[in-house]
Scaffold this motif. Structure first.
Motif, PDB file in Angstrom:
ATOM      1  N   CYS A 190       0.834  -1.200   0.000  1.00 27.03           N
ATOM      2  CA  CYS A 190       0.000   0.000   0.000  1.00 27.03           C
ATOM      3  C   CYS A 190       0.872   1.255   0.000  1.00 27.03           C
ATOM      4  O   CYS A 190       0.668   2.179  -0.800  1.00 27.03           O
ATOM      5  N   TYR A 225      -4.505   5.038  -2.109  1.00 25.44           N
ATOM      6  CA  TYR A 225      -4.010   3.808  -2.718  1.00 25.44           C
ATOM      7  C   TYR A 225      -4.889   3.546  -3.929  1.00 25.44           C
ATOM      8  O   TYR A 225      -6.025   3.082  -3.805  1.00 25.44           O
ATOM      9  N   TRP A 283      -9.209  -2.813  -1.127  1.00 24.21           N
ATOM     10  CA  TRP A 283      -9.490  -2.619   0.300  1.00 24.21           C
ATOM     11  C   TRP A 283     -11.002  -2.576   0.501  1.00 24.21           C
ATOM     12  O   TRP A 283     -11.626  -1.528   0.388  1.00 24.21           O
ATOM     13  N   SER A 309      -5.179   4.151   2.754  1.00 21.73           N
ATOM     14  CA  SER A 309      -5.679   3.594   1.488  1.00 21.73           C
ATOM     15  C   SER A 309      -6.545   4.599   0.739  1.00 21.73           C
ATOM     16  O   SER A 309      -6.974   4.343  -0.380  1.00 21.73           O
TER      17      SER A 309
END
Length: 317
Positions: A115, A203, A193, A200
């Motif tokens: 990540c 991400y 995710w 995130s």
């Protein structure tokens, strides 16, 4: 809902927002200017120091300062969540997990490293290139880089304008990314995710990072010709907001992130951040019928939201 109906609804939202801003302008202007005035000299002196001593009065250096501040703020703001995700401490916070059945107490190290690597590539490569590309557009638009700070009421009005621009642009770009082609080739990365963690938030595929993250955030400065300080303030607000929205914990006295967490678990609900366009387009119908929606408010108690409003128990046959 037809396109015409949706367009009318969008116009109503924007028009209502403008009317509300205008209605409260005079009152807020007087009271907040008095409050702002008491600290104006303090902030002006510090901005003058940054403007002259650090940036040397260079517009380009000042603009790239937005990039540096956003990078540092993102990692400093998320430091607590990173520690929590990697250690599971303090354990008392774990009770506030939204998806307790999917979100493990500790994130696997290899998953975390993967990540971080993509995030750093997005920030230090594509984010930096995007800022280089954005600078001449801001200059052409007439964005303010001057030493004099903007007055309080203009700064706040433009922040509201940035929020409206962000919601309009992010919602429709986000919905586009959920079309089969774009989801398969671009947006699927972000949805790895299903029970997200704070970092995130960025991400994602580099294409998404630039056009779905940076453009909605920075685009408002082109619309309003904002002072660079106003733009920086808005960037910091959005980074804090999106980090909390993805953290996976409904913490006491913090803005509720039930809506976006529901999006990650269900995929085709809650495409916006403010929820207005989702309601207009009916893209939050299942969310509104869920227990998550009942929990979607600031938690004014130390008792977890999923304890105060538990999910319905499955009936035994």
């Amino acid at each position: 809902m037809s396109l015409l109906t949706a367009a009318r609804g969008t116009v109503v939202v924007i028009g209502t927002s403008i009317l509300l801003i205008t209605a409260v302008h005079n009152s807020l202007h007087r009271h907040m200017t008095e409050l702002w005035g008491a600290s104006t000299q303090f902030w002006q002196l510090r901005w003058s120091y940054l403007f002259h001593d650090l940036a040397g009065g260079s517009d380009f250096v000042i603009f790239m300062g937005v990039f540096v501040i956003s990078f540092l703020f993102f990692w400093l703001f998320n430091a607590f969540f990173i520690f929590l995700e990697l250690t599971g401490n303090p354990m008392t916070i774990l009770q506030y997990r939204i998806q307790a059945d999917k979100k493990p107490p500790v994130v696997e190290w290899n998953t975390f490293v993967k990540c971080v690597k993509l995030i750093l590539v997005n920030q230090l490569v594509y984010g930096l290139l995007a800022h280089f590309a954005f600078y001449p557009m801001v200059k052409l638009r007439g964005g303010a880089f001057d030493e004099q700070l903007p007055v309080f009421h203009r700064c706040m009005a433009e922040v509201v304008g940035h929020a409206i621009f962000f919601e309009l642009s992010f919602y429709y770009i986000h919905r586009l990314l959920h079309k089969p082609f774009w989801y398969r080739h671009v947006h699927k990365v972000h949805h790895e995710w299903t029970a997200p963690i704070s970092i995130s938030a960025i991400y994602c595929h580099p294409l998404e990072y630039v056009f779905a993250n940076l453009v909605p955030v920075l685009g408002g400065s082109l619309v309003f010709g904002s002072h660079i300080v106003t733009t920086t303030l808005w960037v910091v607000i959005t980074l804090a907001s999106t980090s909390v929205s993805h953290c996976g914990f409904h913490l006491p006295f913090m803005p509720s992130n039930e809506s976006h967490d529901f999006h990650h678990s269900q995929f085709n609900q809650n495409f916006g951040m403010l929820g207005v366009l989702d309601q207009l387009h009916g893209t939050d119908n299942r969310f509104r019928a869920s227990k998550s929606y009942e929990r979607h408010s600031v938690l004014l108690s130390t008792t977890p939201a999923n304890v105060l409003i538990p999910d319905e128990r499955k009936k035994c046959h």
